[in-house]
Design an enzyme around this catalytic site. Structure first.
Site, PDB file in Angstrom:
ATOM      1  N   LYS A 274       0.846  -1.318   0.056  1.00 45.86           N
ATOM      2  CA  LYS A 274       0.136   0.015   0.022  1.00 45.86           C
ATOM      3  C   LYS A 274       0.785   1.371  -0.088  1.00 45.86           C
ATOM      4  O   LYS A 274       0.665   2.133  -0.703  1.00 45.86           O
ATOM      5  CB  LYS A 274      -0.988  -0.107   1.368  1.00 45.86           C
TER       6      LYS A 274
ATOM      7  N   GLN B 251      -3.784  -1.275   9.857  1.00 46.32           N
ATOM      8  CA  GLN B 251      -3.968  -2.638   9.397  1.00 46.32           C
ATOM      9  C   GLN B 251      -4.550  -3.551  10.253  1.00 46.32           C
ATOM     10  O   GLN B 251      -3.989  -3.656  11.355  1.00 46.32           O
ATOM     11  CB  GLN B 251      -2.828  -2.967   8.859  1.00 46.32           C
TER      12      GLN B 251
ATOM     13  N   ASP C 169     -10.114   3.571   4.525  1.00 48.02           N
ATOM     14  CA  ASP C 169     -10.755   2.205   4.440  1.00 48.02           C
ATOM     15  C   ASP C 169     -12.388   2.183   4.599  1.00 48.02           C
ATOM     16  O   ASP C 169     -12.769   1.113   4.017  1.00 48.02           O
ATOM     17  CB  ASP C 169     -10.270   1.336   5.834  1.00 48.02           C
TER      18      ASP C 169
HETATM   19  N1  GUN Z   1      -6.506  -6.316   6.694  1.00 52.50           N
HETATM   20  C1  GUN Z   1      -6.850  -7.043   5.438  1.00 52.50           C
HETATM   21  N2  GUN Z   1      -7.583  -6.103   4.490  1.00 52.50           N
HETATM   22  C2  GUN Z   1      -7.427  -4.946   5.115  1.00 52.50           C
HETATM   23  C3  GUN Z   1      -7.846  -3.772   4.575  1.00 52.50           C
HETATM   24  O1  GUN Z   1      -8.414  -3.584   3.566  1.00 52.50           O
HETATM   25  N3  GUN Z   1      -7.651  -2.639   5.495  1.00 52.50           N
HETATM   26  C4  GUN Z   1      -7.567  -2.745   6.686  1.00 52.50           C
HETATM   27  N4  GUN Z   1      -7.170  -1.793   7.612  1.00 52.50           N
HETATM   28  N5  GUN Z   1      -6.799  -4.060   7.262  1.00 52.50           N
HETATM   29  C5  GUN Z   1      -6.712  -5.232   6.400  1.00 52.50           C
END
Ligand code: GUN
Length: 305
Positions: free
Chosen positions: A53, A97, A120
């Site tokens: 990311k 995350q 998110d």
């Molecule tokens: N863990 C797995 N996918 C995601 C996501 O799209 N966002 C976040 N914050 N954690 C994750």
């Protein structure tokens, strides 16, 4: 034989549009969109995701930073860090995350992120906005699913869409976004009796259950659009989706592969959400900024809720 929907190519196209806009934004506003990604602990899989990311955002010209915190951090300390980022006008997007260590309440953490920085789209205020149809940030994977369906050219309006899976981060928001596109929507789940009777009626089938080969060829309507959100590692160590791809591709009209389907769209939508947060912050400054932000939003493709 189904047409394979190339999520990688679509994701690249979306990111390319963003990459082109960032120098213009920097000229106009004197800064680039900024994204802060927080990870607690050092889980290898999560670390790979967050690095992807941050590296993607930086490669597009954004200012992205990774904050790595020890796994024994107190919930309160983590929330204090989020509050500092919330208050900083140079921060556009914040994400933590998941999953978090078990001593930390994920809802408390997600809800601590300011609504206008929650890239998110997971916090309660944005979930409320999604369901109320008011202005908010929609979650990345569901937004990506809609983009993938739209690339097929099959109109969503009036179609029967079935979602298998009722999670807060995929199943439920996908249902609402499809409803917003005028589909008739059903959500099936682990308690659904005779799943096949329902999935085989679907013009659009979105599967997010996390179970290898849950969807077999006899469960799919000929010509349907099949979007596989599942991603698990099977007994042979291979990354697989929820759909029996080789069998279903002979029945469906369009199908996403795993990997290379939904995954690349999730990250592209995270970039898009970060851009939207930046533009909303920039918009707040003056009428001229507002006009400019509207133009850029139109160029990267606005999101209808
Ligand atoms: N863990 C797995 N996918 C995601 C996501 O799209 N966002 C976040 N914050 N954690 C994750």
């Amino acid at each position: 034989m189904a047409e394979i929907i190339d999520g990688k190519k679509l994701g690249e196209r979306i990111k390319e549009k963003i990459r082109e806009q960032i120098p213009l934004l920097e000229k106009q506003y004197g800064r680039r969109p900024s994204l802060y990604v927080i990870i607690v602990g050092d889980d290898e899989g999560s670390m790979r995701y967050v690095n992807n990311k941050v590296n993607t955002a930086n490669s597009l010209g954004m200012d992205a930073r990774l904050i790595t915190l020890k796994s024994n951090i107190y919930e309160k300390e983590l929330i204090n860090i989020i509050h500092v980022l919330n208050e900083d006008p140079l921060v556009d997007g914040i994400m933590v995350q998941l999953p978090l260590p078990s001593h930390i309440n994920e809802d408390h953490v997600v809800d601590a992120i300011a609504k206008d920085k929650d890239v998110d789209g997971f916090n309660s205020l944005n979930v409320g906005s999604l369901w109320q149809g008011t202005h908010g940030i929609a979650p990345c994977t569901p937004k990506g699913v809609i983009q993938l369906i739209k690339t097929t050219g099959v109109p969503i309006s009036g179609k029967f869409a079935v979602i298998v899976g009722r999670s807060n981060i995929v199943g439920k928001p996908v249902a609402k976004l499809l409803l917003d596109e005028n589909a008739t929507v059903a959500i099936a789940h682990t308690g659904t009796e005779n799943l096949k009777a329902i999935t085989s009626l679907a013009d659009i089938l979105v599967v997010a259950a996390g179970q290898e080969k849950l969807i077999t060829a006899d469960m799919v309507k000929p010509g349907a659009v099949v979007i596989d959100v599942g991603i698990t590692r099977n007994a042979e160590g291979k990354v697989v989706g929820d759909v029996d791809f080789d069998a279903v591709k002979g029945i469906a009209g369009f199908i996403t592969p795993v990997p290379g389907g939904v995954g690349p769209l999730t990250i592209a939508m995270l970039m898009k959400n970060t851009m939207e947060c930046f533009l909303n912050h920039a918009e707040a400054h003056s009428d001229v900024s507002k006009l400019w932000a509207t133009i850029i939003k139109a160029r990267i493709g606005g999101h209808k809720q």
